[in-house]
Design an enzyme around this catalytic site. Structure first.
Site, PDB file in Angstrom:
ATOM      1  N   LEU A  46       5.524 -15.180 -14.238  1.00 52.81           N
ATOM      2  CA  LEU A  46       6.862 -16.109 -13.947  1.00 52.81           C
ATOM      3  C   LEU A  46       6.674 -16.344 -12.455  1.00 52.81           C
ATOM      4  CD1 LEU A  46       9.582 -17.094 -15.025  1.00 52.81           C
ATOM      5  CD2 LEU A  46      10.238 -15.029 -14.119  1.00 52.81           C
TER       6      LEU A  46
ATOM      7  N   HIS B 266      10.263  -5.374  -6.627  1.00 48.15           N
ATOM      8  CA  HIS B 266      10.034  -6.043  -5.191  1.00 48.15           C
ATOM      9  C   HIS B 266      11.284  -6.840  -5.218  1.00 48.15           C
ATOM     10  CE1 HIS B 266       8.651  -9.094  -2.665  1.00 48.15           C
ATOM     11  NE2 HIS B 266       7.743  -8.094  -2.248  1.00 48.15           N
TER      12      HIS B 266
END
Length: 341
Positions: A126, A230
């Site tokens: 993605l 992240h």
């Protein structure tokens, strides 16, 4: 308008440009033209109508800006992780230590290397171009995959997982990698992760630690990022959680990013999807349209977009001509419709 669709050979240049813009954040799609060309070819083969069960198929989709023809985002589905090249993760387990004479009773967390040859389906790859991260494009890019899975459930396993990118600091370093992987691999973190994404996993079996890792023995900065994503992945994780994904109790072997999972049938987008029929290809003037919906043609030449619909008493719907063109549908054909939220 933007449309979500399978990528084809003509999209190679656009995919290479998109991969270059990730800054290394999408290791399953490195900016290598030869590899990306093979990825597209593998994906085109995966849409073979003879596929009746999940195997090694990899479906690669993109979002096209219909005004410019540019590919501004990409996402994928792996029909089954593992296979000839195994799937590796660290399973988080608890081990209890007891010594009654001293009154000692302690539970320690450890990371156990897990190897999977016939794993579940995976949503992956993605990435949305930074200047397009607005409005509904992120949801279209992620959630349209579930509508494809809903239309063709025989191609996927009952369980779906997603491996989320792990935390790295402002210098781009992964504290977990620095504490663990760096001591066992000659390559740096990015090179090792790219090799794994390319399917070159033999080095993992040869070089990974052969014994469980006791979390308490790792430095604090490594312990703190186990299961943490992240910062650029926080929105994607939040979206998956809203779809019903939950922690799997496993993390990535390189950066300790979390793995999340859901049963295919329980995913919100799939549960709320309704099959209808297109009545008209033009909105009636003055008729009240619905809120924005995610609409797909539900075919192997898959198309999905965000648009308004007009519902009729007989459960059919109407859409405007731009939407019908984007989906490549005509009056009388079926549509899948689901709310964006």
């Amino acid at each position: 308008m933007h449309v979500f669709r399978p990528l084809c050979e003509a999209d190679l240049e656009g995919l290479v440009q998109l991969a270059r813009s990730t800054g290394g954040g999408l290791t399953t799609l490195p900016a290598d033209q030869e590899f990306l060309e093979s990825r597209i070819q593998d994906s085109m083969n995966a849409f073979n109508p003879r596929v009746r069960k999940p195997g090694g198929e990899y479906y690669l989709f993109g979002i096209e800006d219909l005004k410019t023809g540019q590919i501004v985002g990409t996402s994928g589905i792996g029909a089954r992780v593992g296979g000839f090249e195994p799937w590796y993760s660290y399973q988080i387990v608890q081990e209890r230590f007891v010594h009654e004479p001293l009154g000692a009773d302690k539970t320690m967390q450890l990371l156990q290397l897990k190897k999977e040859h016939r794993g579940p389906s995976e949503v992956c790859s993605l990435f949305l171009r930074s200047d397009c991260r607005r409005g509904a494009l992120g949801r279209l890019l992620s959630l349209s995959r579930f509508l494809f899975m809903a239309a063709f459930p025989e191609r996927f396993t009952p369980t779906v997982i997603a491996e989320m990118r792990g935390f790295s600091n402002e210098e781009g370093k992964s504290p977990f990698w620095e504490a663990v992987g760096r001591h066992f691999f000659q390559n740096d973190y990015y090179a090792a992760d790219v090799l794994s994404g390319l399917g070159e996993k033999g080095f993992i079996a040869d070089l990974m630690p052969r014994h469980p890792l006791y979390v308490a023995l790792l430095p604090p900065e490594a312990r703190e990022v186990i299961g943490r994503v992240h910062r650029d992945t926080e929105a994607a994780l939040s979206l998956l959680r809203s779809e019903g994904f939950d922690d799997l109790g496993e993390v990535d072997i390189f950066d300790a990013g979390p793995l999340v999972s859901a049963s295919l049938a329980s995913i919100r987008t799939i549960r709320s999807a309704r099959k209808s029929k297109l009545q008209h290809v033009a909105m009636c003037n003055g008729a009240p349209a619905s809120e924005k919906m995610m609409i797909t043609n539900g075919r192997l030449d898959f198309r999905s977009c965000v648009s308004s619909i007009l519902r009729h008493d007989d459960d059919t719907v109407s859409v405007d001509s731009d939407t019908a063109s984007a989906l490549n549908v005509q009056a009388g054909e079926p549509l899948w419709i689901t709310p964006l939220r």
